[in-house]
Design a protein around this motif. Structure first.
Motif, mmCIF file in Angstrom:
data_model
loop_
_atom_site.group_PDB
_atom_site.id
_atom_site.type_symbol
_atom_site.label_atom_id
_atom_site.label_comp_id
_atom_site.label_asym_id
_atom_site.label_seq_id
_atom_site.Cartn_x
_atom_site.Cartn_y
_atom_site.Cartn_z
ATOM 1 N N MET A 11 33.774 45.653 54.858
ATOM 2 C CA MET A 11 32.447 45.062 54.985
ATOM 3 C C MET A 11 31.706 45.301 53.675
ATOM 4 S SD MET A 11 31.928 43.769 58.064
ATOM 5 C CE MET A 11 32.499 43.867 59.767
ATOM 6 N N THR A 12 31.190 44.255 53.070
ATOM 7 C CA THR A 12 30.595 44.379 51.741
ATOM 8 C C THR A 12 29.382 43.465 51.619
ATOM 9 O OG1 THR A 12 31.041 44.159 49.355
ATOM 10 C CG2 THR A 12 32.182 42.622 50.835
ATOM 11 N N PRO A 13 28.365 43.838 50.828
ATOM 12 C CA PRO A 13 27.183 42.982 50.688
ATOM 13 C C PRO A 13 27.423 41.730 49.849
ATOM 14 C CG PRO A 13 26.980 44.919 49.297
ATOM 15 C CD PRO A 13 28.200 45.128 50.150
ATOM 16 N N ASP A 14 28.483 41.713 49.039
ATOM 17 C CA ASP A 14 28.780 40.562 48.185
ATOM 18 C C ASP A 14 30.272 40.276 48.283
ATOM 19 O OD1 ASP A 14 29.229 38.709 46.133
ATOM 20 O OD2 ASP A 14 27.705 39.583 44.823
ATOM 21 N N ASP A 15 30.645 39.417 49.229
ATOM 22 C CA ASP A 15 32.068 39.189 49.478
ATOM 23 C C ASP A 15 32.764 38.508 48.310
ATOM 24 O OD1 ASP A 15 30.450 36.985 50.200
ATOM 25 O OD2 ASP A 15 32.020 36.141 51.452
ATOM 26 N N ALA A 16 32.087 37.606 47.617
ATOM 27 C CA ALA A 16 32.715 36.914 46.486
ATOM 28 C C ALA A 16 33.035 37.882 45.356
ATOM 29 C CB ALA A 16 31.811 35.789 45.990
ATOM 30 N N ALA A 17 32.078 38.748 45.012
ATOM 31 C CA ALA A 17 32.294 39.704 43.927
ATOM 32 C C ALA A 17 33.320 40.759 44.323
ATOM 33 C CB ALA A 17 30.973 40.367 43.537
ATOM 34 N N ALA A 18 33.283 41.228 45.587
ATOM 35 C CA ALA A 18 34.259 42.221 46.043
ATOM 36 C C ALA A 18 35.659 41.627 46.041
ATOM 37 C CB ALA A 18 33.895 42.712 47.443
ATOM 38 N N LEU A 19 35.771 40.375 46.456
ATOM 39 C CA LEU A 19 37.066 39.705 46.459
ATOM 40 C C LEU A 19 37.629 39.623 45.047
ATOM 41 C CD1 LEU A 19 39.071 38.194 48.310
ATOM 42 C CD2 LEU A 19 37.814 36.101 47.770
ATOM 43 N N ALA A 20 36.803 39.263 44.101
ATOM 44 C CA ALA A 20 37.248 39.183 42.706
ATOM 45 C C ALA A 20 37.682 40.546 42.187
ATOM 46 C CB ALA A 20 36.125 38.614 41.844
ATOM 47 N N PHE A 21 36.965 41.591 42.582
ATOM 48 C CA PHE A 21 37.306 42.949 42.148
ATOM 49 C C PHE A 21 38.689 43.367 42.650
ATOM 50 C CE2 PHE A 21 37.532 47.403 43.500
ATOM 51 C CZ PHE A 21 37.400 48.055 42.283
ATOM 52 N N TYR A 22 38.949 43.215 43.939
ATOM 53 C CA TYR A 22 40.230 43.665 44.496
ATOM 54 C C TYR A 22 41.398 42.787 44.030
ATOM 55 C CZ TYR A 22 37.915 47.125 47.389
ATOM 56 O OH TYR A 22 37.193 48.230 47.811
ATOM 57 N N GLU A 23 41.137 41.525 43.816
ATOM 58 C CA GLU A 23 42.201 40.662 43.288
ATOM 59 C C GLU A 23 42.586 41.066 41.871
ATOM 60 O OE1 GLU A 23 41.997 36.414 45.570
ATOM 61 O OE2 GLU A 23 40.620 36.685 43.888
ATOM 62 N N LYS A 24 41.592 41.354 41.048
ATOM 63 C CA LYS A 24 41.880 41.724 39.661
ATOM 64 C C LYS A 24 42.486 43.117 39.562
ATOM 65 C CE LYS A 24 39.798 42.070 35.074
ATOM 66 N NZ LYS A 24 38.543 41.915 34.260
ATOM 67 N N ALA A 25 41.946 44.070 40.331
ATOM 68 C CA ALA A 25 42.404 45.459 40.215
ATOM 69 C C ALA A 25 43.778 45.675 40.828
ATOM 70 C CB ALA A 25 41.383 46.396 40.876
ATOM 71 N N PHE A 26 44.088 44.955 41.924
ATOM 72 C CA PHE A 26 45.317 45.252 42.671
ATOM 73 C C PHE A 26 46.239 44.053 42.876
ATOM 74 C CE2 PHE A 26 42.112 48.366 44.110
ATOM 75 C CZ PHE A 26 42.720 49.512 43.626
ATOM 76 N N GLY A 27 45.879 42.906 42.319
ATOM 77 C CA GLY A 27 46.759 41.758 42.386
ATOM 78 C C GLY A 27 46.842 41.093 43.741
ATOM 79 N N PHE A 28 45.806 41.249 44.572
ATOM 80 C CA PHE A 28 45.802 40.570 45.865
ATOM 81 C C PHE A 28 45.594 39.066 45.694
ATOM 82 C CE2 PHE A 28 44.379 44.789 47.577
ATOM 83 C CZ PHE A 28 45.395 44.953 48.500
ATOM 84 N N ALA A 29 46.201 38.297 46.569
ATOM 85 C CA ALA A 29 45.838 36.900 46.780
ATOM 86 C C ALA A 29 44.986 36.842 48.042
ATOM 87 C CB ALA A 29 47.085 36.042 46.928
ATOM 88 N N HIS A 30 44.404 35.684 48.346
ATOM 89 C CA HIS A 30 43.607 35.632 49.566
ATOM 90 C C HIS A 30 43.649 34.247 50.204
ATOM 91 C CE1 HIS A 30 40.486 33.703 47.059
ATOM 92 N NE2 HIS A 30 39.950 33.297 48.202
ATOM 93 N N GLN A 31 43.336 34.238 51.493
ATOM 94 C CA GLN A 31 43.185 33.013 52.256
ATOM 95 C C GLN A 31 41.880 33.101 53.012
ATOM 96 O OE1 GLN A 31 46.425 32.270 54.970
ATOM 97 N NE2 GLN A 31 45.712 30.215 55.534
ATOM 98 N N ASP A 32 41.114 32.007 53.041
ATOM 99 C CA ASP A 32 39.805 32.009 53.671
ATOM 100 C C ASP A 32 39.843 31.358 55.046
ATOM 101 O OD1 ASP A 32 38.738 33.174 51.428
ATOM 102 O OD2 ASP A 32 38.029 31.292 50.555
ATOM 103 N N PHE A 33 39.048 31.934 55.976
ATOM 104 C CA PHE A 33 38.930 31.396 57.320
ATOM 105 C C PHE A 33 37.443 31.270 57.654
ATOM 106 C CE2 PHE A 33 43.057 33.399 57.139
ATOM 107 C CZ PHE A 33 43.874 32.499 57.817
#
Length: 236
Positions: free
Chosen positions: A142-164
């Motif tokens: 749970m985060t106050p800025d989902d777009a920025a948090a998503l970018a952080f975890y993708e860059k730091a750990f190489g995650f991909a994502h799917q949106d629902f």
């Protein structure tokens, strides 16, 4: 020995009253928490579910609120710490070895959600095992800025994502690594909620578990919810 890098593999309950937490979760989920001698580090309770170690309970340092801490499996703890620092996160505990278990560090993302990075010297539990009642089944940020948090975890750990699209609840982002779904990420539903990782425990009957948790003194922070093709859940 094999690893599942990008998987949350260990969960610790950091509590102002570790003994009370041990009793509460033992009654609720049937966990057996055995004492592990940590020397000067104090008492550490090793959580066992169906005789398998799945996490721990320990006393929080002065001023630290009670919380669950998630550990993410990674191939290089030091490189992950550098990536988190470079991406705007904070290093709460620098990398160190815990012989013979492995090497780890504790971090916070740019919005304050605390987690650990861990390389297990014994390897990680396999994905193809059935998840027993009382074991972990999901992890969610749970985060106050989902777009920025998503970018952080993708860059730091190489995650991909799917949106629902969750309608009024907003967009739910599912994080994946090497094609395997590993966690969820969404914007906090309330403006004053702190950013945090929330682990999920599988139970046989969600509503019965809710009633028992309330009897034991817990307070639900949301109504039980049913999601088609996912299941029924509640948060405390």
């Amino acid at each position: 020995m094999s690893h599942s890098f990008g998987k949350f593999i260990w969960f610790e309950h950091v509590s102002s009253d570790a003994d009370a937490a041990r009793g509460f979760y033992g009654s609720l989920f049937g966990w057996n928490a055995t004492v592990a001698d940590m020397g000067k580090g104090g008492t550490y309770y090793l959580i066992q579910n169906a005789e398998e170690g799945i996490g721990g309970i320990r006393r929080a340092d002065a001023g630290v609120p009670t919380h669950w801490r998630s550990s993410l499996s990674g191939p290089d703890v030091d490189a992950a710490v550098d990536a988190v620092g470079g991406g705007g996160g904070r290093i709460l505990m620098p990398p160190r070895d815990y012989p013979p278990a492995g090497r780890g560090a504790t971090l916070a993302d740019p919005f304050g959600a605390v987690f650990s990075i861990w390389t297990n010297s014994r390897g990680d539990r396999p994905d193809d095992r059935p998840i027993a009642a009382g074991d972990w089944c999901w992890n969610e940020l749970m985060t106050p800025d989902d777009a920025a948090a998503l970018a952080f975890y993708e860059k730091a750990f190489g995650f991909a994502h799917q949106d629902f699209d969750m309608g009024p609840q907003g967009v739910y982002h599912v994080l994946a690594k090497d094609g395997v779904q590993r966690a969820g990420l969404m914007k906090c539903p309330q403006a004053n909620m702190p950013s945090a990782w929330l682990p999920y425990v599988k139970v046989a009957d969600c509503d019965a578990c809710i009633r028992q948790a309330v009897t034991l003194g817990a307070r639900p922070v949301m109504e039980a919810m049913q999601i088609d093709k996912v299941g029924r859940f509640c948060a405390f």
